[in-house]
Design an enzyme around this catalytic site. Structure first.
Site, PDB file in Angstrom:
ATOM      1  N   GLU A 155       0.900  -6.290   4.840  1.00 39.27           N
ATOM      2  CA  GLU A 155       2.271  -6.278   4.303  1.00 39.27           C
ATOM      3  C   GLU A 155       2.973  -7.554   4.721  1.00 39.27           C
ATOM      4  O   GLU A 155       2.910  -7.958   5.887  1.00 39.27           O
ATOM      5  CB  GLU A 155       3.089  -5.100   4.840  1.00 39.27           C
ATOM      6  CG  GLU A 155       2.872  -3.798   4.142  1.00 39.27           C
ATOM      7  CD  GLU A 155       3.846  -2.712   4.596  1.00 39.27           C
ATOM      8  OE1 GLU A 155       5.014  -3.024   4.897  1.00 39.27           O
ATOM      9  OE2 GLU A 155       3.407  -1.557   4.654  1.00 39.27           O
ATOM     10  N   GLU A 201       1.905   1.502  10.231  1.00 40.87           N
ATOM     11  CA  GLU A 201       2.890   1.200  11.279  1.00 40.87           C
ATOM     12  C   GLU A 201       2.967   2.288  12.337  1.00 40.87           C
ATOM     13  O   GLU A 201       4.044   2.838  12.630  1.00 40.87           O
ATOM     14  CB  GLU A 201       4.261   0.934  10.653  1.00 40.87           C
ATOM     15  CG  GLU A 201       4.248  -0.342   9.839  1.00 40.87           C
ATOM     16  CD  GLU A 201       5.621  -0.884   9.454  1.00 40.87           C
ATOM     17  OE1 GLU A 201       6.602  -0.146   9.538  1.00 40.87           O
ATOM     18  OE2 GLU A 201       5.690  -2.065   9.069  1.00 40.87           O
TER      19      GLU A 201
HETATM   20  C1  BGP Z   1       7.261  -1.447   6.300  1.00 38.45           C
HETATM   21  C2  BGP Z   1       6.707  -0.232   5.622  1.00 38.45           C
HETATM   22  C3  BGP Z   1       6.822  -0.207   4.141  1.00 38.45           C
HETATM   23  C4  BGP Z   1       7.951  -1.011   3.598  1.00 38.45           C
HETATM   24  C5  BGP Z   1       8.248  -2.302   4.280  1.00 38.45           C
HETATM   25  C6  BGP Z   1       9.501  -3.035   3.857  1.00 38.45           C
HETATM   26  O1  BGP Z   1       7.858  -1.062   7.469  1.00 38.45           O
HETATM   27  O2  BGP Z   1       5.377  -0.020   5.955  1.00 38.45           O
HETATM   28  O3  BGP Z   1       6.735   1.113   3.726  1.00 38.45           O
HETATM   29  O4  BGP Z   1       8.828  -0.464   2.793  1.00 38.45           O
HETATM   30  O5  BGP Z   1       8.274  -2.142   5.663  1.00 38.45           O
HETATM   31  O6  BGP Z   1      10.626  -2.387   4.345  1.00 38.45           O
HETATM   32  P1  BGP Z   1      11.852  -2.025   3.431  1.00 38.45           P
HETATM   33  O7  BGP Z   1      11.329  -1.211   2.320  1.00 38.45           O
HETATM   34  O8  BGP Z   1      12.769  -1.278   4.298  1.00 38.45           O
HETATM   35  O9  BGP Z   1      12.388  -3.328   2.986  1.00 38.45           O
END
Ligand code: BGP
Length: 486
Positions: A383, A198
């Site tokens: 993701e 990201e």
């Molecule tokens: C993205 C990141 C992850 C992750 C995911 C979900 O932004 O790359 O590291 O955690 O989002 O977000 P969250 O954990 O805040 O639900």
């Protein structure tokens, strides 16, 4: 029943500081996340600071540090990265479960400060490298390909504290040395790499970029990260021509709030400012609208001679992204974080998760098409997933039909992108396939996984792993290569 093309990759994704733990084991140095407390949907995660006058203060992590302030560990707080869900000691069991599910890819990040504890050492920490070699060996047992994120939203604390991370060009050299170590050491064992996670979230995210949060510092840092990534891509191809290099972007989709021209224009500019990152890195040069972006934000970029050539020589092989949601944007919309990667106005046509993230599977198909239209390079969904509160049923199992519904809807749309629209999608790695700590809130109760981990928001629990109902469903998806989504 249509299957995905042969060779499609199905798996899960994690990040070291949310998953691994072992924060002071194996010679690991401190990382920026080791100072971050837990938070909640309503309370931001914080860091404790020693202020310039010697007193203590505490600020939300995302605010960055005031001048002269220093971060340090305040020991009566809870720091979720320290234990996370302890993959460090459970990796064999976790990978065996991935193998049982039928994954053929696993995305994980290497912790930079486990390999170079301060970022500045001449030689890497052997114990750290051996840990990841052991992880690779386990993956090989189950024929699971690794997809390694070289840097997932973090910095060795030493670089953050003394050089303000990516604001200093020295961090480029430290990163490339670190990346080269991984590329040489894991040569032939890993062919899929992401230089950053990201990267378009670096504004508003001091732990991964710079603690000074003014536009000039942050955008200069972005340039340094682009240079580091391009140098790494070039090097990776020299070391092993089979290496395929990507970077990951947060690309939740954006739609105009209304059809008023001002709203459409505002949404267009917000989206383009996001795509600017992949424009630079996938094409290897700054796009034509860069001056517009810089003027709007009062930025004067400092480039060194040769920087443009470096960018041209290291374009990415594929474009990967996280997709969780869409958002609506209009001329009066307040975009809350990192140029609008979160926030946006409510969309009355979509349901949202308990954390307020609108669920929009159709946006995934559009994003896949948008990226392939723009770059003509393979794309990879690295993701996606549903963060929800899971309750253990009387039979001892989590019945997460809501997660299966979410995934099925997204897989259907991804299938249309691949089979109907002809987008070359390399694969799909679901976020947090084994429950882990949330990035944004530091909570444990925001769970994504197919595999439940017995641990609460303050780190209490047995860490026992158990299969949720979605586990068997995903097993079928993997076995049929996405043909059977029922
Ligand atoms: C993205 C990141 C992850 C992750 C995911 C979900 O932004 O790359 O590291 O955690 O989002 O977000 P969250 O954990 O805040 O639900």
């Amino acid at each position: 029943m249509r299957a995905f093309p042969d060779g499609f990759l199905w798996g899960g994704a994690t990040a070291d500081f949310q998953f691994e733990g072992g924060f002071n084991e194996g010679g690991k140095g401190l990382s920026t996340h080791d100072f971050e407390t837990d938070g909640s949907l309503h309370e931001p995660r914080r860091v404790t600071l020693k202020l310039a006058d010697g007193s203590r203060g505490s600020v939300p992590t995302r605010d960055g540090f005031p001048d002269g302030a220093e971060a340090w560990i305040y020991d009566d707080e809870y720091y979720p990265s320290h234990k996370a869900v302890d993959f460090y000691h459970h990796y064999k069991e976790d990978i065996a479960l991935m193998g049982e599910m039928g994954f053929n890819v696993f995305r994980f990040s290497v912790c930079w400060s486990r390999i170079y504890p301060t970022g500045m050492e001449k030689e890497p920490n052997e114990e750290g490298l051996r840990f990841y070699e052991d992880v690779l060996s386990e993956l090989e047992k189950y024929h699971i390909q690794p997809l390694i994120t070289i840097c997932h939203d973090e910095l060795p604390d030493h670089l953050a504290r003394n050089y303000d991370g990516w604001s200093d060009r020295l961090t480029i050299d430290c990163y490339v040395k670190y990346a080269e170590t991984l590329l040489r050491r894991f040569k032939g064992r890993c062919h899929l790499w992401l230089t950053f996670n990201e990267i378009n979230a670096v504004s508003g995210y001091p732990q991964m970029g710079t603690h000074k949060q003014d536009n000039q510092t942050v955008w200069q840092a972005k340039h340094h990260m682009f240079i580091a990534s391009a140098l790494t891509v070039k090097l990776a191809h020299e070391i092993d021509p089979e290496n395929q290099m990507g970077t990951m972007y947060a690309f939740s989709q954006m739609f105009p709030k209304t059809c008023a021209p001002e709203d459409i224009e505002a949404c267009y500019h917000a989206r383009r400012a996001n795509l600017w990152f992949s424009d630079v890195m996938a094409r290897g040069y700054y796009p034509n609208f860069t001056d517009f972006i810089f003027k709007e934000r009062n930025i004067v970029l400092k480039k060194e001679p040769g920087d443009d050539e470096i960018l041209r020589e290291g374009p990415l092989d594929f474009v990967s992204f996280s997709y969780y949601r869409s958002m609506t944007v209009g001329s009066d919309t307040k975009l809350t974080w990192a140029m609008g990667l979160l926030g946006g106005d409510p969309n009355p046509y979509l349901k949202s998760t308990n954390w307020g993230w609108p669920i929009d599977p159709k946006g995934l198909r559009m994003t896949l098409n948008e990226l392939y239209d723009r770059y003509q390079k393979p794309v990879f969904v690295v993701e996606n997933g549903l963060g929800e509160i899971d309750e253990i049923g009387e039979d001892g199992m989590v019945h997460d039909g809501y997660r299966i519904d979410y995934l099925r809807d997204h897989f259907e749309e991804m299938k249309k992108a691949v089979l109907d629209d002809g987008v070359p999608v390399m694969g799909y790695t679901m976020w947090g396939s084994t429950d882990l700590v949330s990035l944004s809130t530091g909570e444990m109760k925001k769970r994504y996984g197919f595999i439940y981990v017995d641990m609460d928001d303050k780190g209490n629990g047995t860490l026992k792993r158990s299969r949720k109902e979605s586990f068997a469903w995903m097993q079928k998806v993997c076995r049929t290569n996405g043909a059977d989504l029922d």
